[in-house]
Design a protein around this motif. Structure first.
Motif, PDB file in Angstrom:
ATOM      1  N   ILE A   1      -3.718 -11.414   3.548  1.00  0.00           N
ATOM      2  CA  ILE A   1      -2.986 -10.287   4.126  1.00  0.00           C
ATOM      3  C   ILE A   1      -1.541 -10.713   4.392  1.00  0.00           C
ATOM      4  N   GLU A   2      -0.607  -9.959   3.845  1.00  0.00           N
ATOM      5  CA  GLU A   2       0.808 -10.324   3.919  1.00  0.00           C
ATOM      6  C   GLU A   2       1.618  -9.412   4.824  1.00  0.00           C
ATOM      7  N   ALA A   3       1.089  -8.246   5.184  1.00  0.00           N
ATOM      8  CA  ALA A   3       1.812  -7.347   6.086  1.00  0.00           C
ATOM      9  C   ALA A   3       0.839  -6.399   6.758  1.00  0.00           C
ATOM     10  N   ILE A   4       1.140  -6.076   8.009  1.00  0.00           N
ATOM     11  CA  ILE A   4       0.325  -5.134   8.784  1.00  0.00           C
ATOM     12  C   ILE A   4       1.250  -4.177   9.523  1.00  0.00           C
ATOM     13  N   GLU A   5       0.693  -3.037   9.919  1.00  0.00           N
ATOM     14  CA  GLU A   5       1.444  -2.120  10.774  1.00  0.00           C
ATOM     15  C   GLU A   5       0.482  -1.415  11.721  1.00  0.00           C
ATOM     16  N   HIS A   6       1.020  -0.954  12.835  1.00  0.00           N
ATOM     17  CA  HIS A   6       0.217  -0.282  13.853  1.00  0.00           C
ATOM     18  C   HIS A   6      -0.033   1.160  13.422  1.00  0.00           C
ATOM     19  N   LYS A   7      -1.253   1.636  13.616  1.00  0.00           N
ATOM     20  CA  LYS A   7      -1.617   2.986  13.193  1.00  0.00           C
ATOM     21  C   LYS A   7      -0.892   4.074  13.980  1.00  0.00           C
ATOM     22  N   HIS A   8      -0.624   3.809  15.255  1.00  0.00           N
ATOM     23  CA  HIS A   8      -0.225   4.893  16.147  1.00  0.00           C
ATOM     24  C   HIS A   8       1.193   4.768  16.704  1.00  0.00           C
ATOM     25  N   LYS A   9       1.846   3.628  16.509  1.00  0.00           N
ATOM     26  CA  LYS A   9       3.195   3.449  17.019  1.00  0.00           C
ATOM     27  C   LYS A   9       4.228   3.903  15.995  1.00  0.00           C
ATOM     28  N   LYS A  10       5.394   4.302  16.480  1.00  0.00           N
ATOM     29  CA  LYS A  10       6.409   4.815  15.560  1.00  0.00           C
ATOM     30  C   LYS A  10       6.970   3.712  14.654  1.00  0.00           C
ATOM     31  N   PHE A  11       7.028   2.475  15.177  1.00  0.00           N
ATOM     32  CA  PHE A  11       7.461   1.350  14.344  1.00  0.00           C
ATOM     33  C   PHE A  11       6.929   0.062  14.953  1.00  0.00           C
ATOM     34  N   CYS A  12       5.877  -0.458  14.346  1.00  0.00           N
ATOM     35  CA  CYS A  12       5.342  -1.770  14.712  1.00  0.00           C
ATOM     36  C   CYS A  12       4.842  -2.402  13.423  1.00  0.00           C
ATOM     37  N   LEU A  13       5.664  -3.290  12.872  1.00  0.00           N
ATOM     38  CA  LEU A  13       5.440  -3.827  11.533  1.00  0.00           C
ATOM     39  C   LEU A  13       5.482  -5.351  11.585  1.00  0.00           C
ATOM     40  N   GLY A  14       4.576  -5.986  10.858  1.00  0.00           N
ATOM     41  CA  GLY A  14       4.587  -7.437  10.737  1.00  0.00           C
ATOM     42  C   GLY A  14       4.482  -7.850   9.284  1.00  0.00           C
ATOM     43  N   VAL A  15       5.287  -8.830   8.870  1.00  0.00           N
ATOM     44  CA  VAL A  15       5.237  -9.341   7.494  1.00  0.00           C
ATOM     45  C   VAL A  15       5.172 -10.870   7.527  1.00  0.00           C
ATOM     46  N   GLN A  16       4.600 -11.476   6.496  1.00  0.00           N
ATOM     47  CA  GLN A  16       4.447 -12.933   6.445  1.00  0.00           C
ATOM     48  C   GLN A  16       5.664 -13.636   5.872  1.00  0.00           C
TER      49      GLN A  16
ATOM     50  N   GLU B   1       0.830  -1.205   0.000  1.00  0.00           N
ATOM     51  CA  GLU B   1       0.000   0.000   0.000  1.00  0.00           C
ATOM     52  C   GLU B   1       0.867   1.259   0.000  1.00  0.00           C
ATOM     53  N   LYS B   2       0.490   2.224  -0.820  1.00  0.00           N
ATOM     54  CA  LYS B   2       1.211   3.492  -0.872  1.00  0.00           C
ATOM     55  C   LYS B   2       1.129   4.207   0.474  1.00  0.00           C
ATOM     56  N   ASP B   3       2.180   4.947   0.786  1.00  0.00           N
ATOM     57  CA  ASP B   3       2.255   5.765   1.999  1.00  0.00           C
ATOM     58  C   ASP B   3       2.321   4.949   3.285  1.00  0.00           C
ATOM     59  N   SER B   4       2.486   3.634   3.165  1.00  0.00           N
ATOM     60  CA  SER B   4       2.623   2.805   4.360  1.00  0.00           C
ATOM     61  C   SER B   4       4.087   2.813   4.818  1.00  0.00           C
ATOM     62  N   LEU B   5       4.297   2.389   6.063  1.00  0.00           N
ATOM     63  CA  LEU B   5       5.659   2.233   6.571  1.00  0.00           C
ATOM     64  C   LEU B   5       6.440   1.269   5.701  1.00  0.00           C
ATOM     65  N   LEU B   6       5.798   0.174   5.289  1.00  0.00           N
ATOM     66  CA  LEU B   6       6.469  -0.817   4.453  1.00  0.00           C
ATOM     67  C   LEU B   6       6.858  -0.243   3.098  1.00  0.00           C
ATOM     68  N   ALA B   7       6.009   0.604   2.532  1.00  0.00           N
ATOM     69  CA  ALA B   7       6.327   1.246   1.250  1.00  0.00           C
ATOM     70  C   ALA B   7       7.526   2.176   1.390  1.00  0.00           C
ATOM     71  N   ARG B   8       7.601   2.891   2.507  1.00  0.00           N
ATOM     72  CA  ARG B   8       8.737   3.788   2.730  1.00  0.00           C
ATOM     73  C   ARG B   8      10.030   2.993   2.917  1.00  0.00           C
TER      74      ARG B   8
ATOM     75  N   THR C   1      10.701  -0.188   1.706  1.00  0.00           N
ATOM     76  CA  THR C   1      11.105  -0.929   0.509  1.00  0.00           C
ATOM     77  C   THR C   1      11.283  -0.039  -0.709  1.00  0.00           C
ATOM     78  N   GLY C   2      10.558   1.084  -0.744  1.00  0.00           N
ATOM     79  CA  GLY C   2      10.595   1.949  -1.917  1.00  0.00           C
ATOM     80  C   GLY C   2       9.908   1.345  -3.120  1.00  0.00           C
ATOM     81  N   ASN C   3       9.009   0.373  -2.884  1.00  0.00           N
ATOM     82  CA  ASN C   3       8.333  -0.331  -3.964  1.00  0.00           C
ATOM     83  C   ASN C   3       6.843  -0.483  -3.681  1.00  0.00           C
ATOM     84  N   GLU C   4       6.080  -0.659  -4.752  1.00  0.00           N
ATOM     85  CA  GLU C   4       4.655  -0.942  -4.620  1.00  0.00           C
ATOM     86  C   GLU C   4       4.366  -2.428  -4.751  1.00  0.00           C
ATOM     87  N   SER C   5       5.366  -3.228  -5.175  1.00  0.00           N
ATOM     88  CA  SER C   5       5.213  -4.667  -5.318  1.00  0.00           C
ATOM     89  C   SER C   5       6.578  -5.313  -5.170  1.00  0.00           C
ATOM     90  N   ILE C   6       6.643  -6.400  -4.390  1.00  0.00           N
ATOM     91  CA  ILE C   6       7.900  -7.111  -4.230  1.00  0.00           C
ATOM     92  C   ILE C   6       7.652  -8.622  -4.265  1.00  0.00           C
TER      93      ILE C   6
END
Length: 210
Positions: A194-209, A152-159, A161-166
């Motif tokens: 669902i392959e990745a999630i992140e917390h809305k309010h934490k500075k860094f809380c990321l999960g990937v499959q 997803e654009k503008d997500s922590l994961l997008a920032r 990886t710098g990619n929209e698909s990997i």
């Protein structure tokens, strides 16, 4: 200083007594990027001390599932295999890390644990619940990518990886079903898993499959 949780087994394939395990590449990845890995054994009484020591928490995956009763369900699939001691420890440790807003990175089962801890649920067995699912338990070596995920654009994961698909590897039969209220979906596979999630309010809380 990055704390890494361990797997725990009582199988006698390594020793006649209970033993911990962790693949070396988790430790190497932390070291390559300038971190100092610290291995965290299951000492419930020391959780507060662990949290004071570490600057980040890495939760690897493992060959087990979180018990469905943890997210309010009965076991629906005979493929579910639990590791109660590990799940209980990681849930309490991760809760403490969230309360202090320590950066958290969950991989595979670590991603699922984050979602369950925050109030979400899991798909107990992907083939039972996802029509026309793609293969999520690859047979080729695990370091090889086998399917793509859309980020997803503008997500922590997008920032990051710098990619929209990997292209990612895939060794899991469960996945996030209902995302927790404080979670956003930041990556999905072509079958909707669902392959990745992140917390809305934490500075860094990321999960990937992967």
């Amino acid at each position: 200083i990055i704390g890494i949780t361990l797997d725990h087994q009582i199988k006698d394939s390594y020793a006649a007594y209970p033993w911990y395990a962790l693949r070396e590449n988790y430790v190497e990845a932390v070291q390559i990027h300038g971190g100092i890995p610290v291995i965290i054994p299951y000492s419930f009484d020391d959780i507060s001390a662990y949290i004071e020591i570490i600057d980040g928490l890495l939760i690897p995956g493992g060959d087990f599932d979180i018990h469905p009763q943890t997210y309010g369900e009965k076991q629906k699939s005979d493929t579910v295999s639990v590791n109660i001691k590990r799940s209980e420890f990681e849930l309490k440790l991760t809760k403490a890390a969230l309360e202090k807003d320590i950066p958290i990175f969950g991989i595979c089962g670590g991603e699922q644990l984050i979602n369950v801890l925050l109030g979400g649920t899991l798909i107990q067995h992907i083939p039972d619940e996802i029509p026309n699912y793609i293969e999520h338990t690859q047979k080729v070596p695990k370091h090889l990518g086998t399917h793509r995920v859309k980020i997803e654009k503008d997500s922590l994961l997008a920032r990051i990886t710098g990619n929209e698909s990997i292209l990612v590897n895939s060794t899991h039969h469960q996945a996030v079903k209902k995302p927790a209220n404080d979670v956003i979906i930041c990556a999905t596979a072509s079958d909707g898993v669902i392959e990745a999630i992140e917390h809305k309010h934490k500075k860094f809380c990321l999960g990937v499959q992967w």
